[in-house]
Write an enzyme that holds these catalytic residues in place. Structure first.
Site, PDB file in Angstrom:
ATOM      1  N   SER A  76      10.710   4.404   5.732  1.00  0.00           N
ATOM      2  CA  SER A  76      10.512   3.050   6.244  1.00  0.00           C
ATOM      3  C   SER A  76      10.752   1.987   5.188  1.00  0.00           C
ATOM      4  O   SER A  76      11.292   0.920   5.516  1.00  0.00           O
ATOM      5  CB  SER A  76       9.132   2.888   6.872  1.00  0.00           C
ATOM      6  OG  SER A  76       8.166   3.271   5.967  1.00  0.00           O
ATOM      7  N   LEU A  77      10.377   2.231   3.938  1.00  0.00           N
ATOM      8  CA  LEU A  77      10.741   1.246   2.910  1.00  0.00           C
ATOM      9  C   LEU A  77      12.267   1.147   2.838  1.00  0.00           C
ATOM     10  O   LEU A  77      12.824   0.052   2.710  1.00  0.00           O
ATOM     11  CB  LEU A  77      10.160   1.654   1.551  1.00  0.00           C
ATOM     12  CG  LEU A  77       8.635   1.554   1.409  1.00  0.00           C
ATOM     13  CD1 LEU A  77       8.191   2.088   0.050  1.00  0.00           C
ATOM     14  CD2 LEU A  77       8.138   0.128   1.586  1.00  0.00           C
ATOM     15  N   GLU A  79       9.042  -2.478   9.972  1.00  0.00           N
ATOM     16  CA  GLU A  79       8.266  -1.641  10.901  1.00  0.00           C
ATOM     17  C   GLU A  79       8.218  -2.213  12.311  1.00  0.00           C
ATOM     18  O   GLU A  79       8.089  -1.467  13.281  1.00  0.00           O
ATOM     19  CB  GLU A  79       6.851  -1.437  10.343  1.00  0.00           C
ATOM     20  CG  GLU A  79       6.075  -0.394  11.114  1.00  0.00           C
ATOM     21  CD  GLU A  79       4.800   0.052  10.419  1.00  0.00           C
ATOM     22  OE1 GLU A  79       4.683  -0.108   9.184  1.00  0.00           O
ATOM     23  OE2 GLU A  79       3.917   0.567  11.140  1.00  0.00           O
ATOM     24  N   ARG A  85       8.844   9.262  12.604  1.00  0.00           N
ATOM     25  CA  ARG A  85       9.512   8.837  11.370  1.00  0.00           C
ATOM     26  C   ARG A  85       9.393   9.898  10.290  1.00  0.00           C
ATOM     27  O   ARG A  85       8.333  10.474  10.069  1.00  0.00           O
ATOM     28  CB  ARG A  85       8.866   7.558  10.863  1.00  0.00           C
ATOM     29  CG  ARG A  85       9.395   7.119   9.503  1.00  0.00           C
ATOM     30  CD  ARG A  85       8.611   5.954   8.966  1.00  0.00           C
ATOM     31  NE  ARG A  85       7.246   6.315   8.686  1.00  0.00           N
ATOM     32  CZ  ARG A  85       6.649   6.163   7.495  1.00  0.00           C
ATOM     33  NH1 ARG A  85       7.327   5.683   6.468  1.00  0.00           N
ATOM     34  NH2 ARG A  85       5.404   6.489   7.322  1.00  0.00           N
ATOM     35  N   TYR A 104       0.801  -1.231   0.000  1.00  0.00           N
ATOM     36  CA  TYR A 104       0.000   0.000   0.000  1.00  0.00           C
ATOM     37  C   TYR A 104       0.833   1.280   0.000  1.00  0.00           C
ATOM     38  O   TYR A 104       0.287   2.378  -0.089  1.00  0.00           O
ATOM     39  CB  TYR A 104      -0.941   0.017   1.209  1.00  0.00           C
ATOM     40  CG  TYR A 104      -2.078  -0.966   1.056  1.00  0.00           C
ATOM     41  CD1 TYR A 104      -3.116  -0.722   0.169  1.00  0.00           C
ATOM     42  CD2 TYR A 104      -2.094  -2.152   1.777  1.00  0.00           C
ATOM     43  CE1 TYR A 104      -4.149  -1.630   0.005  1.00  0.00           C
ATOM     44  CE2 TYR A 104      -3.125  -3.072   1.622  1.00  0.00           C
ATOM     45  CZ  TYR A 104      -4.146  -2.803   0.731  1.00  0.00           C
ATOM     46  OH  TYR A 104      -5.165  -3.700   0.563  1.00  0.00           O
ATOM     47  N   ASP A 115       1.719  -8.211  15.893  1.00  0.00           N
ATOM     48  CA  ASP A 115       2.091  -9.583  16.291  1.00  0.00           C
ATOM     49  C   ASP A 115       3.574  -9.716  16.673  1.00  0.00           C
ATOM     50  O   ASP A 115       3.914 -10.433  17.625  1.00  0.00           O
ATOM     51  CB  ASP A 115       1.788 -10.589  15.160  1.00  0.00           C
ATOM     52  CG  ASP A 115       0.321 -10.636  14.783  1.00  0.00           C
ATOM     53  OD1 ASP A 115      -0.428  -9.709  15.133  1.00  0.00           O
ATOM     54  OD2 ASP A 115      -0.077 -11.613  14.119  1.00  0.00           O
ATOM     55  N   HIS A 120      -0.891   9.642  10.356  1.00  0.00           N
ATOM     56  CA  HIS A 120      -0.716  10.359   9.096  1.00  0.00           C
ATOM     57  C   HIS A 120      -1.756  11.467   9.054  1.00  0.00           C
ATOM     58  O   HIS A 120      -2.933  11.220   9.327  1.00  0.00           O
ATOM     59  CB  HIS A 120      -0.889   9.405   7.909  1.00  0.00           C
ATOM     60  CG  HIS A 120      -0.350   9.956   6.640  1.00  0.00           C
ATOM     61  ND1 HIS A 120      -0.970  10.987   5.967  1.00  0.00           N
ATOM     62  CD2 HIS A 120       0.748   9.652   5.926  1.00  0.00           C
ATOM     63  CE1 HIS A 120      -0.264  11.280   4.890  1.00  0.00           C
ATOM     64  NE2 HIS A 120       0.788  10.490   4.842  1.00  0.00           N
ATOM     65  N   HIS A 163      -0.946   5.222  11.522  1.00  0.00           N
ATOM     66  CA  HIS A 163      -0.223   4.934  10.286  1.00  0.00           C
ATOM     67  C   HIS A 163       1.038   4.105  10.477  1.00  0.00           C
ATOM     68  O   HIS A 163       1.282   3.180   9.732  1.00  0.00           O
ATOM     69  CB  HIS A 163       0.124   6.269   9.629  1.00  0.00           C
ATOM     70  CG  HIS A 163       0.787   6.142   8.293  1.00  0.00           C
ATOM     71  ND1 HIS A 163       0.203   5.459   7.253  1.00  0.00           N
ATOM     72  CD2 HIS A 163       1.977   6.608   7.826  1.00  0.00           C
ATOM     73  CE1 HIS A 163       1.007   5.504   6.191  1.00  0.00           C
ATOM     74  NE2 HIS A 163       2.099   6.183   6.527  1.00  0.00           N
TER      75      HIS A 163
HETATM   76  C1  LIG Z   1      -1.070   3.280   3.117  1.00  0.00           C
HETATM   77  C2  LIG Z   1       0.399   3.279   3.452  1.00  0.00           C
HETATM   78  C3  LIG Z   1       1.266   4.076   2.719  1.00  0.00           C
HETATM   79  C4  LIG Z   1       2.629   4.088   3.014  1.00  0.00           C
HETATM   80  N1  LIG Z   1       3.489   4.816   2.237  1.00  0.00           N
HETATM   81  C5  LIG Z   1       4.823   4.711   2.464  1.00  0.00           C
HETATM   82  C6  LIG Z   1       5.756   5.333   1.590  1.00  0.00           C
HETATM   83  O1  LIG Z   1       5.375   5.958   0.603  1.00  0.00           O
HETATM   84  N2  LIG Z   1       7.085   5.197   1.862  1.00  0.00           N
HETATM   85  C7  LIG Z   1       7.544   4.499   2.943  1.00  0.00           C
HETATM   86  O2  LIG Z   1       8.756   4.411   3.143  1.00  0.00           O
HETATM   87  N3  LIG Z   1       6.677   3.891   3.778  1.00  0.00           N
HETATM   88  C8  LIG Z   1       5.341   3.963   3.557  1.00  0.00           C
HETATM   89  N4  LIG Z   1       4.481   3.319   4.392  1.00  0.00           N
HETATM   90  C9  LIG Z   1       5.020   2.503   5.479  1.00  0.00           C
HETATM   91  C10 LIG Z   1       5.599   1.218   4.906  1.00  0.00           C
HETATM   92  O3  LIG Z   1       4.797   0.790   3.821  1.00  0.00           O
HETATM   93  C11 LIG Z   1       5.648   0.117   5.942  1.00  0.00           C
HETATM   94  O4  LIG Z   1       6.217   0.585   7.123  1.00  0.00           O
HETATM   95  C12 LIG Z   1       6.498  -1.034   5.417  1.00  0.00           C
HETATM   96  O5  LIG Z   1       6.038  -1.445   4.161  1.00  0.00           O
HETATM   97  C13 LIG Z   1       6.439  -2.181   6.396  1.00  0.00           C
HETATM   98  O6  LIG Z   1       7.094  -3.264   5.796  1.00  0.00           O
HETATM   99  P1  LIG Z   1       7.319  -4.567   6.650  1.00  0.00           P
HETATM  100  O7  LIG Z   1       8.016  -5.526   5.760  1.00  0.00           O
HETATM  101  O8  LIG Z   1       7.927  -4.228   7.944  1.00  0.00           O
HETATM  102  O9  LIG Z   1       5.826  -5.074   6.985  1.00  0.00           O
HETATM  103  P2  LIG Z   1       4.560  -5.417   6.021  1.00  0.00           P
HETATM  104  O10 LIG Z   1       4.797  -4.976   4.624  1.00  0.00           O
HETATM  105  O11 LIG Z   1       3.370  -4.916   6.709  1.00  0.00           O
HETATM  106  O12 LIG Z   1       4.547  -6.992   6.060  1.00  0.00           O
HETATM  107  C14 LIG Z   1       4.215  -7.671   7.256  1.00  0.00           C
HETATM  108  C15 LIG Z   1       4.162  -9.157   6.974  1.00  0.00           C
HETATM  109  O13 LIG Z   1       4.126  -9.878   8.199  1.00  0.00           O
HETATM  110  C16 LIG Z   1       3.119 -10.865   8.143  1.00  0.00           C
HETATM  111  N5  LIG Z   1       2.703 -11.163   9.509  1.00  0.00           N
HETATM  112  C17 LIG Z   1       2.336 -10.304  10.489  1.00  0.00           C
HETATM  113  N6  LIG Z   1       2.063 -10.974  11.628  1.00  0.00           N
HETATM  114  C18 LIG Z   1       2.267 -12.293  11.355  1.00  0.00           C
HETATM  115  C19 LIG Z   1       2.147 -13.488  12.119  1.00  0.00           C
HETATM  116  N7  LIG Z   1       1.749 -13.511  13.416  1.00  0.00           N
HETATM  117  N8  LIG Z   1       2.430 -14.675  11.516  1.00  0.00           N
HETATM  118  C20 LIG Z   1       2.803 -14.709  10.213  1.00  0.00           C
HETATM  119  N9  LIG Z   1       2.926 -13.613   9.459  1.00  0.00           N
HETATM  120  C21 LIG Z   1       2.665 -12.420  10.026  1.00  0.00           C
HETATM  121  C22 LIG Z   1       2.053 -10.245   7.263  1.00  0.00           C
HETATM  122  O14 LIG Z   1       1.168 -11.213   6.754  1.00  0.00           O
HETATM  123  C23 LIG Z   1       2.930  -9.594   6.194  1.00  0.00           C
HETATM  124  O15 LIG Z   1       3.314 -10.567   5.261  1.00  0.00           O
HETATM  125  C24 LIG Z   1       3.112   3.309   4.102  1.00  0.00           C
HETATM  126  C25 LIG Z   1       2.236   2.524   4.841  1.00  0.00           C
HETATM  127  C26 LIG Z   1       0.893   2.495   4.515  1.00  0.00           C
HETATM  128  C27 LIG Z   1      -0.031   1.611   5.325  1.00  0.00           C
END
Ligand SMILES: Cc1cc2nc3c(=O)[nH]c(=O)nc-3n(C[C@H](O)[C@H](O)[C@H](O)COP(=O)(O)OP(=O)(O)OC[C@H]3O[C@@H](n4cnc5c(N)ncnc54)[C@H](O)[C@@H]3O)c2cc1C
Length: 529
Positions: free
Chosen positions: A386-387, A370, A381, A57, A218, A239, A346
């Protein structure tokens, strides 16, 4: 993505399987970690409870210093630290920012395509708190979808198992032995000396959020239950511009900050600027400042929302297709009408305490993305960092996990029952968090929140919903404990009863379970625990 059949049952009623590295999560951090570990020659198993990720997203982009431009690592670090309200770890920020370009280049090598202003030159935009144009993006405002697409494609040979819910980190003698998971075929154990938590955020602590359904804290819960500390967990970024669609709860569309970077303005129902006189950067001030300004304006006017007026942004619907289509879904044409917006939960600035390689205090347990608190974000932040962090620290955690797995003693995890944990009903919890721990908090609201959180009942974690509810409950309690202890305003933690920043509290708060089973502040320098 390959989907494997469930592993065979072991003698104890649980199935067991072996790996070198288990990664929890298939967003940017999880897939960056898994790819790095796989390339280093390890047997990697990736589990995810769902296909949806926050990564998909992401809209605005990735903040990165392009070597041949007018930007610098120092300038990006300075902006990050300025947004972080005195709690960033400057060494961690520098280390992560400095590796950003290489990590993005690797992503491009994996097939990601970013928008160009001319052939061979990335188009860069600005977002709140950035003094330079350094945000690269894809598909206009669909950056996350492109990052996820590229990582999924590059990870197509990985062993990825969806509908696997992580239940418990298993350990023995101060080191990880594996991960207990729940599948459609019942619980099982993935035996591995290294486990990487990449579980994303916690937006569903609140009634309305920009986060997908699975963002239920989680990984925070798994770490707390394993006896670890979480840090800076009171700093939840709201946000400033989440689409307002009446009283609807759950995931709501985000209206990217990049729109303000291109000239959209934030006004109230009377057309007055929301941020005039609030901060020198106006509508492009850091998010905590803009969200608090919106919250304050709504408190004064009594209106339900403010408006983001993007009508003067040239070719706005074509350049921001994700926002445009989300708004059209709510009956708003962004080229002709101001967009109704409110602040929305957010991003979790805090999380499981790690170093810049994702190492936690428990040998063999790593966290990235995250869910982790590396010191990059401090109290707030900076947009699009974060990406970047997920890519850089995810890759490093993957490599560190392999190095650990090579030398660690392999121990068999004990046979375990599915755990029972305290749970507060989700609607009750979300209502209480929204009322008492949103953009602005105070001591009496946080006390009330704690009272409600004490009214839990124990539930066996027999399905995904129960695991998530238990995770939300323990995570909300950690937020309430940390927010109550921080009797000051800093970054995205605003206390109406302590509006000033207290220089003596310019340090992180660690929360962990005490020996009596209570979550407590374990450390906050300058303040007696
Ligand atoms: C609408 C939106 C817009 C954003 N825009 C930006 C942007 O433009 N630039 C930027 O840098 N950041 C942005 N962010 C923030 C950024 O997208 C996130 O912080 C980042 O993508 C998080 O990545 P992640 O890999 O940590 O977690 P996620 O991408 O959320 O992945 C989490 C994973 O963990 C899995 N999971 C969770 N709990 C469990 C469990 N108990 N057992 C098994 N699997 C589990 C989920 O199924 C998923 O696969 C945005 C966020 C949002 C919501």
């Amino acid at each position: 993505m390959t989907l494997r059949t469930p592993p065979v049952c072991g003698g104890s009623g649980f199935w067991r399987q072996r790996a070198d590295v288990v990664v929890v999560g298939t967003g940017v951090a999880g897939l960056a970690a898994a790819r790095a570990a796989h390339r280093a020659g390890a047997k990697v198993v990736v589990v995810s409870k769902a296909r949806e990720t926050a990564t998909f997203y992401a809209q605005g982009g990735i903040a990165v210093v392009i070597p041949d431009g007018d930007d610098s690592i120092e300038a990006h670090v300075a902006d990050t630290v300025a947004a972080g309200g005195g709690l960033c770890d400057v060494d961690a920020v520098t280390s992560i920012v400095a590796d950003g370009y290489a990590a993005v280049a690797e992503l491009v090598g994996a097939g990601a395509v970013f928008d160009e202003s001319e052939p061979g030159r990335w188009s860069v935009t600005r977002e709140g708190g950035h003094r330079r144009r350094r945000i690269i993006h894809a598909g206009g405002d669909a950056t996350g979808a492109e990052v996820q697409r590229a990582l999924n494609a590059a990870g197509s040979t990985l062993d990825i198992r969806t509908d696997h819910v992580a239940l418990q980190v298993l350990q023995s003698g101060g080191a990880v032995t594996g991960l207990q998971v729940l599948t459609g075929d019942g619980p099982g154990v993935l035996e591995a000396p290294s486990v990487i938590l990449a579980t994303g955020g916690l937006g569903h602590l609140y009634r309305a959020t920009t986060n997908p359904d699975g963002s239920t804290g989680d990984g925070i819960a798994l770490a707390l239950w394993a006896g670890l500390a979480v840090s800076d967990i009171e700093f939840i970024q709201f946000h400033p511009t989440m689409l307002y669609t009446g009283d609807a709860g759950g995931r709501r569309p985000l209206i990217t900050e990049a729109l303000r970077g291109e000239g959209a303005v934030l006004v109230d129902a009377q057309g007055n600027s929301v941020t005039a006189g609030v901060h020198p950067m106006g509508d492009l001030a850091p998010r905590d400042v803009v969200a608090a300004a919106v919250d304050a304006r709504l408190a004064v006017t009594g209106d339900d929302c403010v408006y983001l007026d993007a009508r003067a942004v040239p070719d706005v619907a074509r350049r921001f297709p994700t926002v445009s289509s989300a708004c059209l879904g709510a009956g708003i044409d962004i080229a002709r009408q101001p967009i109704p917006v409110v602040p929305g939960a957010h991003y979790s600035c805090g999380g499981v305490r790690t170093d810049v390689h994702g190492r936690t205090e428990l040998a063999g347990l790593y966290a990235a993305g995250e869910v982790a608190r590396t010191g990059m974000h401090g109290a707030n932040r900076l947009a699009s960092n974060s990406l970047l962090e997920g890519l850089v620290v995810g890759g490093r955690a993957g490599r560190a996990a392999v190095a650990h797995a090579r030398t660690a003693e392999r121990k068999r995890s004990p046979a375990l029952e599915v755990p029972t944990r305290p749970v507060l009903s989700r609607p009750q919890l979300q209502h209480a968090m929204t009322s008492y721990a949103s953009v602005v908090r105070d001591a009496s609201g946080l006390r009330r929140l704690r009272e409600l959180l004490d009214g839990t009942t124990d539930r066996v974690l027999a399905d995904r919903r129960a695991v998530e509810d238990a995770a939300l409950t323990v995570t909300a309690t950690a937020v309430a404990v940390a927010a109550a202890a921080r009797a000051e305003s800093r970054g995205c933690h605003h206390r109406s009863d302590h509006p000033a920043t207290d220089p003596a509290r310019a340090t992180s708060t660690d929360v962990r379970f005490d020996s009596d089973g209570q979550l407590r502040v374990a450390r906050q320098l300058g303040v007696p625990a």
